[in-house]
Scaffold this motif. Structure first.
Motif, PDB file in Angstrom:
ATOM      1  N   SER A 175      31.793  36.876  50.152  1.00 24.16           N
ATOM      2  CA  SER A 175      32.319  38.086  50.801  1.00 24.16           C
ATOM      3  C   SER A 175      33.562  37.781  51.622  1.00 24.16           C
ATOM      4  O   SER A 175      34.495  38.590  51.687  1.00 24.16           O
ATOM      5  N   ARG A 176      33.607  36.603  52.241  1.00 23.06           N
ATOM      6  CA  ARG A 176      34.802  36.227  53.010  1.00 23.06           C
ATOM      7  C   ARG A 176      36.003  36.027  52.094  1.00 23.06           C
ATOM      8  O   ARG A 176      37.116  36.456  52.413  1.00 23.06           O
ATOM      9  N   VAL A 177      35.779  35.377  50.950  1.00 22.44           N
ATOM     10  CA  VAL A 177      36.872  35.153  50.004  1.00 22.44           C
ATOM     11  C   VAL A 177      37.357  36.493  49.452  1.00 22.44           C
ATOM     12  O   VAL A 177      38.561  36.735  49.326  1.00 22.44           O
ATOM     13  N   LEU A 178      36.409  37.376  49.136  1.00 21.30           N
ATOM     14  CA  LEU A 178      36.769  38.687  48.602  1.00 21.30           C
ATOM     15  C   LEU A 178      37.567  39.498  49.624  1.00 21.30           C
ATOM     16  O   LEU A 178      38.573  40.131  49.294  1.00 21.30           O
ATOM     17  N   THR A 179      37.148  39.461  50.870  1.00 24.11           N
ATOM     18  CA  THR A 179      37.859  40.177  51.928  1.00 24.11           C
ATOM     19  C   THR A 179      39.259  39.590  52.136  1.00 24.11           C
ATOM     20  O   THR A 179      40.241  40.338  52.280  1.00 24.11           O
ATOM     21  N   LEU A 180      39.356  38.283  52.144  1.00 25.61           N
ATOM     22  CA  LEU A 180      40.659  37.638  52.306  1.00 25.61           C
ATOM     23  C   LEU A 180      41.589  37.988  51.148  1.00 25.61           C
ATOM     24  O   LEU A 180      42.772  38.300  51.359  1.00 25.61           O
ATOM     25  N   PHE A 181      41.066  37.970  49.926  1.00 25.08           N
ATOM     26  CA  PHE A 181      41.872  38.317  48.757  1.00 25.08           C
ATOM     27  C   PHE A 181      42.360  39.764  48.854  1.00 25.08           C
ATOM     28  O   PHE A 181      43.527  40.059  48.574  1.00 25.08           O
ATOM     29  N   GLY A 182      41.485  40.669  49.268  1.00 27.45           N
ATOM     30  CA  GLY A 182      41.873  42.066  49.430  1.00 27.45           C
ATOM     31  C   GLY A 182      42.936  42.253  50.502  1.00 27.45           C
ATOM     32  O   GLY A 182      43.855  43.060  50.352  1.00 27.45           O
ATOM     33  N   LEU A 183      42.822  41.496  51.596  1.00 27.83           N
ATOM     34  CA  LEU A 183      43.822  41.600  52.662  1.00 27.83           C
ATOM     35  C   LEU A 183      45.176  41.065  52.216  1.00 27.83           C
ATOM     36  O   LEU A 183      46.224  41.612  52.585  1.00 27.83           O
ATOM     37  N   VAL A 184      45.165  40.000  51.412  1.00 29.75           N
ATOM     38  CA  VAL A 184      46.432  39.473  50.876  1.00 29.75           C
ATOM     39  C   VAL A 184      47.078  40.505  49.957  1.00 29.75           C
ATOM     40  O   VAL A 184      48.289  40.745  50.012  1.00 29.75           O
ATOM     41  N   LEU A 185      46.257  41.135  49.101  1.00 31.12           N
ATOM     42  CA  LEU A 185      46.787  42.178  48.225  1.00 31.12           C
ATOM     43  C   LEU A 185      47.342  43.356  49.030  1.00 31.12           C
ATOM     44  O   LEU A 185      48.385  43.919  48.691  1.00 31.12           O
ATOM     45  N   LEU A 186      46.638  43.741  50.088  1.00 31.39           N
ATOM     46  CA  LEU A 186      47.096  44.846  50.923  1.00 31.39           C
ATOM     47  C   LEU A 186      48.419  44.504  51.615  1.00 31.39           C
ATOM     48  O   LEU A 186      49.326  45.339  51.699  1.00 31.39           O
ATOM     49  N   ALA A 187      48.532  43.259  52.084  1.00 31.13           N
ATOM     50  CA  ALA A 187      49.788  42.836  52.707  1.00 31.13           C
ATOM     51  C   ALA A 187      50.923  42.846  51.678  1.00 31.13           C
ATOM     52  O   ALA A 187      52.055  43.247  51.985  1.00 31.13           O
ATOM     53  N   VAL A 242      38.716  45.085  49.892  1.00 32.98           N
ATOM     54  CA  VAL A 242      38.397  44.752  51.289  1.00 32.98           C
ATOM     55  C   VAL A 242      37.106  45.444  51.720  1.00 32.98           C
ATOM     56  O   VAL A 242      36.243  44.832  52.364  1.00 32.98           O
ATOM     57  N   SER A 243      36.924  46.691  51.344  1.00 37.27           N
ATOM     58  CA  SER A 243      35.710  47.423  51.718  1.00 37.27           C
ATOM     59  C   SER A 243      34.477  46.788  51.096  1.00 37.27           C
ATOM     60  O   SER A 243      33.446  46.614  51.768  1.00 37.27           O
ATOM     61  N   VAL A 244      34.554  46.430  49.830  1.00 35.22           N
ATOM     62  CA  VAL A 244      33.413  45.784  49.165  1.00 35.22           C
ATOM     63  C   VAL A 244      33.108  44.438  49.815  1.00 35.22           C
ATOM     64  O   VAL A 244      31.946  44.097  50.042  1.00 35.22           O
ATOM     65  N   GLY A 245      34.139  43.671  50.137  1.00 35.91           N
ATOM     66  CA  GLY A 245      33.921  42.382  50.791  1.00 35.91           C
ATOM     67  C   GLY A 245      33.262  42.529  52.150  1.00 35.91           C
ATOM     68  O   GLY A 245      32.374  41.761  52.504  1.00 35.91           O
ATOM     69  N   LEU A 246      33.667  43.535  52.913  1.00 37.45           N
ATOM     70  CA  LEU A 246      33.054  43.753  54.231  1.00 37.45           C
ATOM     71  C   LEU A 246      31.619  44.238  54.112  1.00 37.45           C
ATOM     72  O   LEU A 246      30.744  43.841  54.890  1.00 37.45           O
ATOM     73  N   VAL A 247      31.348  45.092  53.130  1.00 38.91           N
ATOM     74  CA  VAL A 247      29.986  45.595  52.945  1.00 38.91           C
ATOM     75  C   VAL A 247      29.059  44.476  52.482  1.00 38.91           C
ATOM     76  O   VAL A 247      27.913  44.370  52.933  1.00 38.91           O
ATOM     77  N   LEU A 248      29.536  43.620  51.594  1.00 35.56           N
ATOM     78  CA  LEU A 248      28.705  42.516  51.119  1.00 35.56           C
ATOM     79  C   LEU A 248      28.407  41.506  52.221  1.00 35.56           C
ATOM     80  O   LEU A 248      27.391  40.820  52.174  1.00 35.56           O
TER      81      LEU A 248
END
Length: 137
Positions: A5-17, A67-73
């Motif tokens: 979940s941390r990797v998924l959230t980090l990946f989503g934040l990089v994409l968002l940036a 990012v939402s899926v990573g935070l929920v997981l």
């Protein structure tokens, strides 16, 4: 939070940036192109508004979903809503997880129930309450 979940959230934040940076660059490029058109007498004086390309919009939306899926997981298991269920769960799991144990076991903690029992015993032993009971009869 688990590793996945941390990797998924980090990946989503990089994409968002990246989507934000792409939108910023697109805005700068279109504003500089429109300002050069205004200074050039061969171009018309009307300004055109340009919208973000669909790939930037899609990237931003997909990154928000990731990012939402990573935070929920990564969230913990939900606790029971009912007080009795929560108290029963703490009793079953033992004293290790009791959140108020430090308050009850701290030094100089004044136990109201014990003091009330001591006071009632003192009243019974001293006979102070007997006069009140006899006056009511």
């Amino acid at each position: 939070m688990g590793f996945f979940s941390r990797v998924l959230t980090l990946f989503g934040l990089v994409l968002l940036a990246h989507a934000g940076y792409s939108a910023h660059e697109h805005t700068l490029l279109t504003s500089s192109a429109s300002s050069s058109r205004l200074t050039n007498p061969l171009h018309s004086a009307t300004t055109t508004t340009t919208h973000l390309p669909p790939d930037i919009i899609i990237e931003a939306l997909v990154s928000l979903i990731i990012v939402s899926v990573g935070l929920v997981l990564g969230t913990e298991k939900l606790k029971p809503i009912s007080w009795s269920e929560w108290a029963g769960q703490i009793e079953r799991e033992g004293k290790g997880r009791h959140p108020y144990r430090r308050l009850e076991e701290r030094y100089a903690f004044w136990d109201v129930r014990a003091k009330r029992k001591e006071f009632a015993d003192w009243i019974r032993e001293s006979g102070v309450g007997d006069d009140v009971v006899e006056e009511k009869k």
